[in-house]
Design a protein around this motif. Structure first.
Motif, mmCIF file in Angstrom:
data_model
loop_
_atom_site.group_PDB
_atom_site.id
_atom_site.type_symbol
_atom_site.label_atom_id
_atom_site.label_comp_id
_atom_site.label_asym_id
_atom_site.label_seq_id
_atom_site.Cartn_x
_atom_site.Cartn_y
_atom_site.Cartn_z
ATOM 1 N N MET B 1 0.840 -1.205 0.000
ATOM 2 C CA MET B 1 0.000 0.000 0.000
ATOM 3 C C MET B 1 0.874 1.254 0.000
ATOM 4 O O MET B 1 1.803 1.353 0.800
ATOM 5 C CB MET B 1 -0.901 -0.003 1.245
ATOM 6 C CG MET B 1 -1.686 1.274 1.402
ATOM 7 S SD MET B 1 -2.870 1.207 2.747
ATOM 8 C CE MET B 1 -4.103 0.128 2.070
ATOM 9 N N ASP B 2 0.597 2.166 -0.907
ATOM 10 C CA ASP B 2 1.369 3.412 -0.958
ATOM 11 C C ASP B 2 0.628 4.506 -0.184
ATOM 12 O O ASP B 2 -0.547 4.766 -0.439
ATOM 13 C CB ASP B 2 1.580 3.845 -2.413
ATOM 14 C CG ASP B 2 2.445 2.839 -3.167
ATOM 15 O OD1 ASP B 2 3.388 2.307 -2.556
ATOM 16 O OD2 ASP B 2 2.163 2.567 -4.354
ATOM 17 N N ILE B 3 1.340 5.090 0.738
ATOM 18 C CA ILE B 3 0.708 6.059 1.652
ATOM 19 C C ILE B 3 1.422 7.414 1.566
ATOM 20 O O ILE B 3 2.654 7.461 1.486
ATOM 21 C CB ILE B 3 0.783 5.546 3.118
ATOM 22 C CG1 ILE B 3 0.164 4.151 3.214
ATOM 23 C CG2 ILE B 3 0.101 6.517 4.080
ATOM 24 C CD1 ILE B 3 0.450 3.443 4.524
ATOM 25 N N ILE B 4 0.635 8.461 1.608
ATOM 26 C CA ILE B 4 1.195 9.812 1.710
ATOM 27 C C ILE B 4 0.705 10.405 3.031
ATOM 28 O O ILE B 4 -0.489 10.393 3.317
ATOM 29 C CB ILE B 4 0.745 10.710 0.541
ATOM 30 C CG1 ILE B 4 1.234 10.113 -0.795
ATOM 31 C CG2 ILE B 4 1.272 12.133 0.709
ATOM 32 C CD1 ILE B 4 0.663 10.816 -2.016
ATOM 33 N N ALA B 5 1.653 10.893 3.818
ATOM 34 C CA ALA B 5 1.281 11.516 5.099
ATOM 35 C C ALA B 5 1.600 13.005 5.012
ATOM 36 O O ALA B 5 2.748 13.381 4.758
ATOM 37 C CB ALA B 5 2.067 10.873 6.239
ATOM 38 N N CYS B 6 0.591 13.840 5.201
ATOM 39 C CA CYS B 6 0.800 15.292 5.161
ATOM 40 C C CYS B 6 0.888 15.808 6.584
ATOM 41 O O CYS B 6 -0.037 15.614 7.382
ATOM 42 C CB CYS B 6 -0.353 15.965 4.416
ATOM 43 S SG CYS B 6 -0.464 15.407 2.704
ATOM 44 N N ILE B 7 2.021 16.440 6.898
ATOM 45 C CA ILE B 7 2.282 16.834 8.281
ATOM 46 C C ILE B 7 2.720 18.297 8.346
ATOM 47 O O ILE B 7 3.096 18.878 7.345
ATOM 48 C CB ILE B 7 3.350 15.927 8.931
ATOM 49 C CG1 ILE B 7 4.663 15.973 8.129
ATOM 50 C CG2 ILE B 7 2.830 14.492 9.009
ATOM 51 C CD1 ILE B 7 5.785 15.159 8.759
ATOM 52 N N LYS B 8 2.683 18.875 9.559
ATOM 53 C CA LYS B 8 3.126 20.266 9.694
ATOM 54 C C LYS B 8 3.855 20.511 10.998
ATOM 55 O O LYS B 8 3.802 19.691 11.920
ATOM 56 C CB LYS B 8 1.942 21.228 9.523
ATOM 57 C CG LYS B 8 1.009 21.311 10.714
ATOM 58 C CD LYS B 8 -0.117 22.316 10.465
ATOM 59 C CE LYS B 8 0.366 23.751 10.479
ATOM 60 N NZ LYS B 8 -0.780 24.704 10.527
ATOM 61 N N ARG B 9 4.505 21.660 11.041
ATOM 62 C CA ARG B 9 5.281 22.079 12.218
ATOM 63 C C ARG B 9 4.505 23.209 12.883
ATOM 64 O O ARG B 9 4.005 24.099 12.199
ATOM 65 C CB ARG B 9 6.635 22.579 11.722
ATOM 66 C CG ARG B 9 7.610 23.077 12.756
ATOM 67 C CD ARG B 9 8.889 23.440 12.002
ATOM 68 N NE ARG B 9 9.956 23.902 12.850
ATOM 69 C CZ ARG B 9 10.261 25.184 13.031
ATOM 70 N NH1 ARG B 9 9.553 26.124 12.447
ATOM 71 N NH2 ARG B 9 11.285 25.524 13.794
ATOM 72 N N VAL B 10 4.402 23.146 14.202
ATOM 73 C CA VAL B 10 3.623 24.151 14.931
ATOM 74 C C VAL B 10 4.428 24.672 16.128
ATOM 75 O O VAL B 10 5.313 23.992 16.626
ATOM 76 C CB VAL B 10 2.280 23.570 15.453
ATOM 77 C CG1 VAL B 10 1.360 23.176 14.312
ATOM 78 C CG2 VAL B 10 2.513 22.396 16.392
ATOM 79 N N PRO B 11 4.098 25.882 16.584
ATOM 80 C CA PRO B 11 4.767 26.359 17.797
ATOM 81 C C PRO B 11 4.258 25.619 19.029
ATOM 82 O O PRO B 11 3.095 25.213 19.069
ATOM 83 C CB PRO B 11 4.376 27.841 17.855
ATOM 84 C CG PRO B 11 3.170 27.981 17.003
ATOM 85 C CD PRO B 11 3.195 26.880 15.998
ATOM 86 N N ASP B 12 5.147 25.414 20.006
ATOM 87 C CA ASP B 12 4.753 24.782 21.266
ATOM 88 C C ASP B 12 4.093 25.859 22.124
ATOM 89 O O ASP B 12 4.762 26.699 22.704
ATOM 90 C CB ASP B 12 6.009 24.228 21.961
ATOM 91 C CG ASP B 12 5.680 23.593 23.311
ATOM 92 O OD1 ASP B 12 4.492 23.550 23.688
ATOM 93 O OD2 ASP B 12 6.620 23.137 23.988
ATOM 94 N N THR B 13 2.783 25.820 22.155
ATOM 95 C CA THR B 13 2.049 26.852 22.898
ATOM 96 C C THR B 13 1.304 26.230 24.078
ATOM 97 O O THR B 13 0.237 26.670 24.469
ATOM 98 C CB THR B 13 1.043 27.561 21.975
ATOM 99 O OG1 THR B 13 0.252 26.564 21.324
ATOM 100 C CG2 THR B 13 1.738 28.400 20.926
ATOM 101 N N SER B 14 1.912 25.165 24.641
ATOM 102 C CA SER B 14 1.235 24.482 25.743
ATOM 103 C C SER B 14 1.106 25.387 26.971
ATOM 104 O O SER B 14 0.244 25.181 27.814
ATOM 105 C CB SER B 14 1.948 23.183 26.094
ATOM 106 O OG SER B 14 3.319 23.387 26.190
#
Lengths: 393, 259
Positions: B1-14
């Protein structure tokens, strides 16, 4: 699945579980391995963990959450290494750390350990609190930034962020000021020392922290370091030289002992209490410094010093090492090592339990509350006792 | 199975008190913040890696952002992605529709059976992106996926709704899913793994490589203003001995009509 990188495959079978790893100084009981004391099951002793690791290594058992919890409940207190009568004892704790490393590489570690390490990757401390808040402990103290003073005062993560740890960090700063010691701190530029990172088996992250810290210290021209925490002291004294970071490293009790001895610190204000002392593992068993804290306590007028039954290299760990002050795999029971330890302190008749480590301070103070001993026993860091004897408000 | 994962970087605002609005009032001050992979995207990668371990095939991680965003792709590569693509364009403050158009162009160039997104992002949190991309690609999608089991040509999923209600679907592949937290336990990514992943290929593409130009991408919505919520009433700290404070607390609760 078998382990791929485990370095001790040819010696791990030599543990035949004689059980010495669980002893204190003598044969008074078998509860000096903190994880074993907490769970009272062989699997949680060093010998048990080695056998489990070997079974995992040889494919007899699979990795499981439970296996990870058992390995990570090791506090790296070194009781096993000191008590093991076999010649391979120098490696038994390293075997535990190597097994944790294998879990780290596979990404299969307890969720609290994952959080601990990711927080350090991101914010340079296990709590995940912003790097921008690292210097909040020093507000209003007048402590200066390091710029070529004689000593770098390295505070560490617990002293910088934990409310109780911050109090000792401030007080030690004031004691050093009062003694006229030339010192400065790194404030928000301070990063984790990595001692617990190494003990959790995250070797590469530890290397990165050590390399960065060594480069930073050298860039600032640091030659002498005094640490609040024995954990920082251990990493900087024993591990940083491997990264070309050779500094003159002192734990603060060693510096205070010297200052009191040469008259640089006046403790004539005294401290009236019956005091017993808990040896932190990373000052005691890891670095064999048993005398400096005791010498300080004995030098303070009014201190009536008593030893607990387990002391020096037979001391019971508070249960906070190996990141367990955060992971808390040993908490939640009257058999938790910290609770056992404060009961033992009470048995001496002491009303103050002195410590020399911010991790031990928070662990044992919580244990006093859990045991309902607040009216009998107070946990104080030696910096606080010295502070009072120096009449610092 | 060919998979594409779309991801992002976010600020740590915990920690809420580290978040400050910048003078443009259209973004937060990012200079002194630490950054991380979007929380939901960690679950995306774990789900993708588990599928790849079970069924074989390829896993490609995709992100859109400047150079610093490579760090989330390195994590994906360390976790088991075969390749990674970064579109070198800062779209973090743009309308999700623009981001969806760009991702559509990237995804169409790659082989895929399954495209995975996080159910939402920690920073802007629109939750639109996955569904928009599925619409543009013209493939079926399911959002808020909490369980999945793949076969060769179809995938069984469960969506988690209010109060934990579960909906089950069987969807023909190719399909797009947005993944909810709790679907798995994301593994720890060691620094050693990230260092080793530096050897793996990380492809950087520009908008023009995709036949796009930012000028031609018109946003469907436009951000007017960002502001912090007004400070609420201060908390009341009751101090004193337990026998006194317990009574005071009981009175407050009683007056508030809670008892």
């Amino acid at each position: 699945m078998t382990l791929t990188n485990f370095r001790y495959g040819d010696v791990i079978h030599r543990c035949f579980r004689c059980g010495y790893c669980k002893f204190p100084i003598n044969w008074m009981d078998v509860n000096n391995c903190p994880a074993y004391a907490r769970f009272r099951m062989e699997t949680y002793s060093c010998g048990g963990r080695l056998w489990l690791t070997r079974a995992w290594l040889e494919g007899e058992i699979e990795w499981s959450d439970h296996l990870a919890d058992i390995l990570y409940s090791c506090t790296a207190c070194k009781n096993c290494e000191v008590k093991c009568p076999l010649s391979f004892n120098i490696d038994i704790l390293n075997m535990m750390i190597a097994a944790k490393s294998e879990m780290v590489e596979r990404g299969e570690i307890p969720s609290a350990a994952k959080e601990f390490l990711e927080n350090i990757q991101r914010q340079g401390n296990p709590y995940g609190t912003s790097r921008e808040k690292r210097d909040e402990w020093m507000e209003g103290t007048g402590i200066e930034a390091y710029q070529g003073q004689e000593y770098l005062y390295y505070v560490g993560c617990v002293g910088s962020y934990d409310t109780r740890g911050q109090e000792t960090a401030r007080l030690l700063g004031k004691v050093l000021q009062k003694a006229g010691v030339s010192f400065g701190v790194l404030g928000n530029d301070e990063n984790c020392d990595g001692n617990e990172v190494r003990n959790l088996g995250e070797e590469t992250l530890f290397e990165m922290l050590a390399e960065d810290n060594v480069a930073q210290f050298q860039g600032l021209g640091v030659q002498k370091i005094v640490t609040l925490s024995p954990h920082s002291y251990n990493a900087m004294k024993n591990d940083y030289p491997g990264f070309n970071g050779v500094f003159d490293v002192l734990h603060y009790t060693q510096l205070l002992q010297e200052l009191i001895r040469n008259g640089g610190l006046d403790v004539s204000g005294g401290y009236n209490a019956k005091v017993t002392y808990h040896d932190p593992c990373f000052l005691g068993r890891w670095n064999e410094e048993y005398d400096a804290p005791r010498a300080i306590l004995r030098a303070i007028p009014g201190v009536q010093f008593v030893e607990m039954a387990r002391n020096r290299n037979g001391a019971l760990c508070c249960g906070g090492g190996g990141g367990n002050f955060y992971l808390d795999l040993l908490g939640g029971s009257e058999d938790s090592p910290a609770r056992r330890r404060v009961r033992e302190a009470c048995e001496t008749g002491a009303n103050v339990l002195a410590v020399a480590c911010p991790n031990c301070l928070t662990m044992l103070e919580d244990a006093v509350k859990a045991e309902g001993l607040e009216n009998k026993l107070t946990v104080r860091d030696i910096s606080e006792i010295v502070g009072e004897a120096c009449v610092i408000k | 199975m060919d998979i594409i994962a779309c991801i992002k970087r976010v600020p740590d605002t915990s920690e809420a008190d580290v978040v400050k609005i910048d003078p443009s009032q259209k973004d937060i001050e990012k200079d002194r913040l630490a950054f991380k992979i979007n929380d939901w995207d960690e679950y995306v990668l774990e789900a993708a890696v588990q599928l790849k371990e079970k069924l074989g095939g390829t896993l490609t991680a995709v992100t859109i952002g400047p150079k610093e965003w490579d760090e989330v792709l390195r994590r994906a590569l360390a976790m088991g992605a075969d390749s990674a693509i970064r579109i070198d364009q800062d779209v973090s403050a743009d309308d999700p529709h623009i981001v969806a158009i760009i991702l559509d162009k990237v995804i169409r160039r790659l082989p895929y059976d399954l495209v995975l997104f996080g159910a939402q992002s920690e920073d802007f949190g629109s939750g639109h992106l996955g569904a928009m991309v599925a619409e543009i690609l013209g493939i079926p999608h399911a959002t808020l996926v909490i369980n999945l089991e793949a076969e060769e040509k179809k995938i069984h999923v469960q969506r988690e709704l209010e109060a934990g209600t579960l909906q089950s679907y069987t969807i023909d592949l190719p399909a797009l899913l947005t993944i909810h937290t709790g679907i798995n336990q994301p593994r720890y990514i060691s620094m050693g793994g990230i260092r080793r992943a530096m050897q793996k290929e990380l492809q950087v593409m520009s908008l023009s490589d995709l036949g796009l130009s930012l000028d031609a991408l018109t946003p469907m919505v436009k951000l007017e203003e960002m502001r912090l919520p007004p400070k609420g009433k201060e908390a009341e700290l009751i101090t004193g001995a337990p026998e006194e404070t317990a009574g005071q607390l009981a009175k407050i609760l009683k007056d508030a009509g809670i008892f």
